[in-house]
Write an enzyme that holds these catalytic residues in place. Structure first.
Site, mmCIF file in Angstrom:
data_model
loop_
_atom_site.group_PDB
_atom_site.id
_atom_site.type_symbol
_atom_site.label_atom_id
_atom_site.label_comp_id
_atom_site.label_asym_id
_atom_site.label_seq_id
_atom_site.Cartn_x
_atom_site.Cartn_y
_atom_site.Cartn_z
ATOM 1 N N TYR A 1 0.831 -1.274 0.123
ATOM 2 C CA TYR A 1 0.148 0.039 -0.076
ATOM 3 C C TYR A 1 0.875 1.448 -0.012
ATOM 4 O O TYR A 1 0.748 2.161 -0.903
ATOM 5 C CB TYR A 1 -0.870 -0.227 1.146
ATOM 6 C CG TYR A 1 -1.862 1.078 1.720
ATOM 7 C CD1 TYR A 1 -3.122 0.954 0.641
ATOM 8 C CD2 TYR A 1 -1.707 2.132 2.287
ATOM 9 C CE1 TYR A 1 -3.814 2.149 0.684
ATOM 10 C CE2 TYR A 1 -2.652 3.107 2.351
ATOM 11 C CZ TYR A 1 -3.616 3.017 1.764
ATOM 12 O OH TYR A 1 -4.560 3.932 1.784
ATOM 13 N N LYS B 1 1.255 4.079 -2.808
ATOM 14 C CA LYS B 1 0.667 5.604 -2.421
ATOM 15 C C LYS B 1 2.001 6.584 -2.630
ATOM 16 O O LYS B 1 1.771 7.609 -3.179
ATOM 17 C CB LYS B 1 0.264 5.812 -1.227
ATOM 18 C CG LYS B 1 -1.099 4.899 -0.865
ATOM 19 C CD LYS B 1 -2.304 5.481 -1.810
ATOM 20 C CE LYS B 1 -3.375 4.775 -1.321
ATOM 21 N NZ LYS B 1 -4.578 5.588 -2.165
HETATM 22 P P1 NAP Z 1 -13.078 2.846 1.202
HETATM 23 O O1 NAP Z 1 -13.991 3.394 2.118
HETATM 24 O O2 NAP Z 1 -12.817 1.426 1.288
HETATM 25 O O3 NAP Z 1 -13.709 3.141 -0.359
HETATM 26 C C1 NAP Z 1 -12.880 2.858 -1.322
HETATM 27 C C2 NAP Z 1 -13.592 3.166 -2.694
HETATM 28 O O4 NAP Z 1 -12.801 2.753 -3.738
HETATM 29 C C3 NAP Z 1 -14.855 2.449 -2.779
HETATM 30 O O5 NAP Z 1 -15.791 3.183 -3.420
HETATM 31 C C4 NAP Z 1 -14.661 1.236 -3.884
HETATM 32 O O6 NAP Z 1 -15.705 1.014 -4.683
HETATM 33 C C5 NAP Z 1 -13.557 1.926 -4.753
HETATM 34 N N1 NAP Z 1 -12.840 0.900 -5.301
HETATM 35 C C6 NAP Z 1 -11.829 -0.363 -4.834
HETATM 36 N N2 NAP Z 1 -11.430 -0.768 -5.517
HETATM 37 C C7 NAP Z 1 -11.985 -0.269 -6.841
HETATM 38 C C8 NAP Z 1 -11.341 -0.595 -8.143
HETATM 39 N N3 NAP Z 1 -10.635 -1.593 -8.704
HETATM 40 N N4 NAP Z 1 -11.943 -0.007 -9.121
HETATM 41 C C9 NAP Z 1 -12.775 1.154 -8.910
HETATM 42 N N5 NAP Z 1 -13.164 1.624 -7.824
HETATM 43 C C10 NAP Z 1 -12.555 0.772 -6.490
HETATM 44 O O7 NAP Z 1 -11.949 3.558 1.228
HETATM 45 P P2 NAP Z 1 -11.653 5.383 1.897
HETATM 46 O O8 NAP Z 1 -10.813 4.834 3.146
HETATM 47 O O9 NAP Z 1 -12.625 6.098 1.606
HETATM 48 O O10 NAP Z 1 -10.448 5.787 0.910
HETATM 49 C C11 NAP Z 1 -10.582 6.232 -0.222
HETATM 50 C C12 NAP Z 1 -8.868 6.620 -0.797
HETATM 51 O O11 NAP Z 1 -8.244 7.222 0.105
HETATM 52 C C13 NAP Z 1 -8.255 5.346 -1.188
HETATM 53 O O12 NAP Z 1 -7.242 5.539 -2.126
HETATM 54 C C14 NAP Z 1 -7.562 5.219 0.151
HETATM 55 O O13 NAP Z 1 -6.247 4.358 -0.003
HETATM 56 C C15 NAP Z 1 -7.039 6.571 0.595
HETATM 57 N N6 NAP Z 1 -6.777 6.774 2.009
HETATM 58 C C16 NAP Z 1 -7.657 6.429 3.006
HETATM 59 C C17 NAP Z 1 -7.417 6.582 4.203
HETATM 60 C C18 NAP Z 1 -8.120 6.580 5.707
HETATM 61 O O14 NAP Z 1 -7.944 6.567 6.687
HETATM 62 N N7 NAP Z 1 -9.555 5.876 5.259
HETATM 63 C C19 NAP Z 1 -5.942 7.209 4.448
HETATM 64 C C20 NAP Z 1 -5.217 7.710 3.598
HETATM 65 C C21 NAP Z 1 -5.533 7.425 2.165
HETATM 66 P P3 NAP Z 1 -16.617 -0.209 -4.145
HETATM 67 O O15 NAP Z 1 -17.465 0.475 -2.942
HETATM 68 O O16 NAP Z 1 -17.461 -0.278 -5.235
HETATM 69 O O17 NAP Z 1 -16.176 -1.400 -3.399
#
Ligand code: NAP
Length: 247
Positions: A155, A159
């Site tokens: 991951y 990133k």
């Molecule tokens: P999340 O709630 O798990 O949501 C992930 C989203 O990505 C969902 O809409 C999912 O779609 C979509 N997705 C996953 N695989 C995909 C694919 N192959 N093609 C198209 N869409 C796909 O994650 P989140 O926490 O909101 O995170 C959003 C972004 O922020 C990610 O890139 C994550 O790495 C980054 N981030 C998050 C955090 C955190 O603390 N949460 C911190 C740093 C960075 P489905 O619903 O259809 O599965």
């Protein structure tokens, strides 16, 4: 912020940070195309939620790691919306393990969605933005792309790769009026982090100088700024949204 007559494509826009970004941009008047891979009901619920802001909203089932499928959807969005103004590369997955236990498929899956998916979407919109001589690309990196994290080698690498990709494409497109930036969230309350054990959550929260877990809206506010006219001279930047966690 005003985004009338703008169209935003948001990968992973069906929930979490992506949905908050979609809501923030729709509140400003943007038309929204969300891409996701989960169940159809979830996509429909997101579409209904976004439609309350009165702009055009469509959902597309698309695995961003699939080069051909993502091209097909980008072309469809351009046809149905008349163009793209903002590309938000937000789709992301985790497969956390120490490298000791990490299998090749865990590494490939995370790089495939997070990094290659971001490349695919940039590649397929690149000529469109070049011709338009305007546009915003904002990708979701992470603070672990800056500082690393034990158990997240795949991951963190994906990133960190997004940061290199962002800075390179920013240099390529700056002369065309297109800005390319990344946000690096810290610990944000979504399904992704809810999956962590209570012990890990507590220890992470204790390390945040701001003394609270971030919200999807904290990230969406920064993404909206980067999409706004006020950020016209900001490119190749990575903005941490982490309550000070990676200071
Ligand atoms: P999340 O709630 O798990 O949501 C992930 C989203 O990505 C969902 O809409 C999912 O779609 C979509 N997705 C996953 N695989 C995909 C694919 N192959 N093609 C198209 N869409 C796909 O994650 P989140 O926490 O909101 O995170 C959003 C972004 O922020 C990610 O890139 C994550 O790495 C980054 N981030 C998050 C955090 C955190 O603390 N949460 C911190 C740093 C960075 P489905 O619903 O259809 O599965």
């Amino acid at each position: 912020m005003k985004f009338e007559n703008k169209t935003a494509v948001i990968t992973g826009g069906s929930r979490g940070i992506g949905l908050a970004i979609a809501e923030k941009l729709a509140q400003g008047g943007a038309n929204i195309a969300i891409l996701y891979v989960g169940n159809e009901d979830e996509g429909k619920a997101a579409k209904e939620k976004l439609e309350q802001y009165g702009t055009k909203v469509e959902q597309y089932f698309c695995d961003v790691s699939d080069f051909d499928a993502s091209k097909e959807v980008v072309d469809k969005v351009i046809g149905e919306f008349g163009g793209i103004d903002f590309l938000i590369n937000n789709a992301g997955i985790t497969r956390d393990k120490l490298v000791l236990n990490m299998e090749e498929k865990d590494f490939d899956a995370v790089i495939g969605v997070n990094l290659k998916g971001t490349f695919n979407m940039i590649k397929h919109t690149y000529k469109h933005f070049m011709k338009k001589r305007a546009g915003r690309i904002v990708s979701t990196s992470s603070i672990v792309g800056l500082i690393g994290n034990a158990g997240q080698a795949n991951y963190s690498a994906s990133k960190a790769g997004i940061i290199g990709l962002t800075k390179s494409v920013a240099r390529e497109l700056a002369g065309r009026g297109v800005t390319v930036n990344a946000v690096a969230p810290g610990y944000i309350g979504t399904d992704m982090t809810n999956a962590l054990s209570d012990k890990v959550k507590e220890s992470m929260q204790a390390q945040i100088p701001a003394k609270r877990i971030g919200t999807p809206e904290d990230v969406a506010n920064v993404v909206a700024f980067l999409c706004s006219d006020d950020a016209a001279y900001v490119t190749g930047e990575v903005i941490r949204v982490d309550g000070g966690l990676a200071i």
